[in-house]
Design an enzyme around this catalytic site. Structure first.
Site, short mmCIF file in Angstrom:
data_model
loop_
_atom_site.label_atom_id
_atom_site.label_comp_id
_atom_site.label_asym_id
_atom_site.label_seq_id
_atom_site.Cartn_x
_atom_site.Cartn_y
_atom_site.Cartn_z
N LYS A 85 0.35 -8.72 -1.37
CA LYS A 85 -1.69 -7.93 -2.29
C LYS A 85 -0.54 -6.58 -2.89
O LYS A 85 -0.10 -5.79 -2.16
CB LYS A 85 -1.93 -7.72 -0.91
N ASP A 137 0.99 -1.12 -0.10
CA ASP A 137 -0.45 0.24 0.24
C ASP A 137 1.24 1.60 0.63
O ASP A 137 1.05 2.47 0.57
CB ASP A 137 -1.17 -0.05 0.98
N LYS A 181 -11.69 -6.29 -5.47
CA LYS A 181 -13.08 -5.92 -4.68
C LYS A 181 -13.80 -5.74 -5.71
O LYS A 181 -14.97 -4.93 -5.54
CB LYS A 181 -13.34 -4.95 -3.68
N ILE A 207 -22.56 -5.30 -12.81
CA ILE A 207 -22.82 -6.38 -12.63
C ILE A 207 -22.44 -7.72 -14.00
O ILE A 207 -21.44 -7.28 -13.66
CB ILE A 207 -24.25 -5.58 -14.68
#
Length: 238
Positions: free
Chosen positions: A33, A11, A63, A67
């Site tokens: 990550k 991060d 995340k 649709i």
């Protein structure tokens, strides 16, 4: 020697900072990550370089939520990068679409249950149905597994409950919200130590700030690895 149960969250602002951190950690860390915060700083380029040039495993924390057709298309595109994990929201239609998009690849789809930065007050503000968070997480995990998820994202406080689900057999539990004893919680609200998380059935823990904000990221990572491999981290009856 590295232990890929530890995933270090990159991060940091950009590719150069990410590569510099990975260089400091060297062979001690084999799994990273890369999330949304890094995306505009060259996240995909960093993922490819760490994977292809340095042999690291990569967890892409996107995340995804949209649709079904859009999630499927996005996942299909991501699956071409030969990455390891991808997160999507745990709604069954999203999980099914992501699994379809990942078909034919080794990309594992991890379903987010409830973010580890949220508590019951936050859920009320978002009009989420009443109930204990642990019960809601377990329910969402079961639905995600039924929809085909390879694993789930949950706080370490819910890991033991998720492990009781018959559907959890052979599936992954990956937990952010892991903090070494004495570390600042930051924006995390449902946390546990690395040893407690592993003992409760977690497959991978995700740690960011306690590593990259440390004076010596390598020492911080090695301390976490030692705790994960300690007697306190042994699972009962294992």
């Amino acid at each position: 020697m590295s232990d890929d149960r530890l995933i270090v969250a990159l991060d940091v602002p950009n590719v150069l900072d990410g590569l510099a951190l990975a260089e400091k950690l060297g062979d001690a860390v084999s799994f990273y990550k890369i999330g949304l915060g890094m995306l505009t700083g060259g996240g995909f380029a960093l993922a490819n370089e760490l994977k292809q040039d340095h042999g690291k495993r990569i967890f892409l924390d996107m995340k995804l939520f949209d649709i079904g057709a859009t999630v499927e298309a996005a996942t299909r595109g991501i699956s071409q990068y030969d990455l390891d994990f991808l997160t999507v929201h745990g709604d069954p239609h999203v999980v099914r679409a992501a699994k379809e998009g990942a078909s034919g690849s080794d990309l594992k789809i991890l379903a987010v249950t409830i973010l580890t930065s949220l508590d019951r007050e936050d859920l009320d503000a978002s009009c989420i149905k009443p109930g204990e968070i642990s019960d809601l997480v377990q329910e969402r995990a079961g639905q995600a597994f039924a929809a085909g998820a390879d694993g789930v994202i949950a706080s370490p406080q819910e890991a033991a409950l998720i492990r009781t689900l018959p559907e959890a057999e052979g599936r992954l539990i990956v937990t952010p919200g892991v903090r070494p004893a004495g570390a600042a919680l930051g924006d995390q609200k449902r946390v546990a130590t690395p040893a407690r998380a592993i003992a409760d059935g977690v497959d991978h823990i995700v740690v960011g700030r306690p590593v990259w904000q440390a004076e010596s990221p390598l020492d911080a990572a090695q301390a976490i690895l030692s705790e994960m491999q300690s007697a306190q981290a042994k699972r009962p009856n294992r």
